[in-house]
Design a protein around this motif. Structure first.
Motif, PDB file in Angstrom:
ATOM      1  N   ASP A   1       0.811  -1.226   0.000  1.00 51.20           N
ATOM      2  CA  ASP A   1       0.000   0.000   0.000  1.00 51.20           C
ATOM      3  C   ASP A   1       0.838   1.267   0.000  1.00 51.20           C
ATOM      4  O   ASP A   1       0.472   2.272  -0.617  1.00 51.20           O
ATOM      5  N   ASN A   2       1.985   1.238   0.677  1.00 46.17           N
ATOM      6  CA  ASN A   2       2.819   2.439   0.755  1.00 46.17           C
ATOM      7  C   ASN A   2       3.380   2.832  -0.611  1.00 46.17           C
ATOM      8  O   ASN A   2       3.564   4.019  -0.908  1.00 46.17           O
TER       9      ASN A   2
ATOM     10  N   LYS B   1       0.667   4.631  -2.451  1.00 45.58           N
ATOM     11  CA  LYS B   1       0.492   5.962  -1.853  1.00 45.58           C
ATOM     12  C   LYS B   1       1.573   6.925  -2.334  1.00 45.58           C
ATOM     13  O   LYS B   1       1.289   8.094  -2.662  1.00 45.58           O
TER      14      LYS B   1
ATOM     15  N   GLU C   1      -6.180   1.178  -0.090  1.00 48.90           N
ATOM     16  CA  GLU C   1      -5.583  -0.076   0.352  1.00 48.90           C
ATOM     17  C   GLU C   1      -6.003  -1.212  -0.573  1.00 48.90           C
ATOM     18  O   GLU C   1      -7.149  -1.278  -1.017  1.00 48.90           O
ATOM     19  N   TYR C   2      -5.054  -2.087  -0.835  1.00 50.06           N
ATOM     20  CA  TYR C   2      -5.307  -3.190  -1.768  1.00 50.06           C
ATOM     21  C   TYR C   2      -6.476  -4.056  -1.294  1.00 50.06           C
ATOM     22  O   TYR C   2      -7.256  -4.557  -2.105  1.00 50.06           O
TER      23      TYR C   2
END
Length: 324
Positions: A33-34, A37, A49-50
């Motif tokens: 997720d990062n 982002k 978020e996945y």
């Protein structure tokens, strides 16, 4: 229009950038997720978020992840019934590709396959010249597919082969330009310089001779390394004209006669060579999602090109021509 782009690597970034420029609202997803982002912050778009991918509503989806993840992601997305742009290949096997095609038909889901060369403006012009009869009776085609830098071991592990990864684009163009299926192939290959290819029974040079059902003969040469740059071009010879595509001032080859004033800096990779094509393809997906155009590249094209790639591998093993 809301588009979910799955994958925040090189291709995910390109797709997101082009979709944004086409007026779409983009949300990025990545298993990390990062990473999604961080890319979203660079492109000034959204990320999520996945784990929430299937919980949110989108008009279309782009699958821009590694090949070995395509099937699992498509398996989740196809039941949603929304248009999908999936990078080539759908899978490295015909069997899995067929299952995707069957499932997409069951759910009424349209999948556009990412064969970006079809959207390269000069290639599109060449295809029109052939289809409109301006080239006349097709005699032959010569195609060149030469990477700038050799592949890493990490890439080779999941690429399939030089035929399934590199030449599958050439096979798609042959079918598209000639409007005929490929009937017979003969392939030869070697590891001439870069030994990492031998580890995966792959090659850094290839030579393919193929014939279409309509009788057009095509010669294709491939290399995984070209010290001058990334070289993708082809020539079409017919009864009314002979045309070349990809031969320009940035073509990475040296002219012995010195009559062509080539640029000092040539094409350094496939993204630079086909950057406009990727943009055109992403914008075509927006038109497709919006219902303004039909699917420009259905998954049957991925299947047929993959069949030719596998036939080339069979030809290598048998040492003889293979009929499809």
């Amino acid at each position: 229009m809301r588009i979910a782009v799955i994958g925040a690597g090189r291709m995910g970034a390109i797709r997101a950038e082009d979709l944004l420029s086409g007026g779409a609202e983009v949300t990025l997803f990545n298993r990390r997720d990062n990473v999604a982002k961080e890319l979203a912050q660079k492109l000034n778009c959204s990320s999520a978020e996945y784990a929430d991918l299937l919980k949110l509503d989108f008009d279309g989806y782009v699958v821009a992840t590694a090949t070995n993840s395509h099937i699992a992601i498509l398996d989740q997305l196809i039941p949603l019934g929304k248009p999908i742009l999936c990078e080539k290949p759908i899978s490295l096997t015909v069997e899995e590709t067929d299952l995707v095609i069957e499932k997409s038909k069951k759910h009424g889901t349209e999948i556009q396959v990412g064969f970006q060369r079809r959207f390269d403006p000069p290639i599109s012009v060449a295809a029109h010249k052939v289809s409109s009869g301006q080239v006349g009776t097709l005699y032959a085609m010569h195609m060149y597919a030469h990477d700038h830098q050799p592949s890493t071991l990490e890439f080779l592990e999941g690429s399939g082969s030089i035929y399934r990864d590199l030449h599958v684009h050439d096979f798609d163009l042959v079918r598209w330009i000639t409007q005929s299926e490929i009937k017979k192939v003969y392939a030869s290959q070697a590891v001439r310089e870069h030994q990492q290819y031998a580890k995966y029974n792959d090659a850094d040079v290839s030579l393919i001779s193929l014939t279409t059902e309509s009788g057009v003969q095509v010669a294709i040469t491939g290399t995984r390394h070209n010290p001058v740059g990334h070289d993708v071009r082809f020539e079409v010879f017919g009864s009314k004209d002979s045309i070349a595509v990809g031969l320009n001032l940035k073509t990475p080859i040296h002219d012995i006669e010195g009559e062509i004033s080539f640029s000092e800096i040539r094409y350094t990779g496939f993204i630079e060579r086909f950057r406009q094509a990727f943009a055109q393809e992403s914008h075509a997906f927006i038109e497709f999602v919006d219902g303004k155009t039909a699917n420009p590249c259905p998954p049957i094209n991925a299947r047929q090109a993959l069949r030719v790639a596998i036939a080339c591998e069979e030809s290598i093993l048998s040492g003889s021509a293979v009929e499809l």
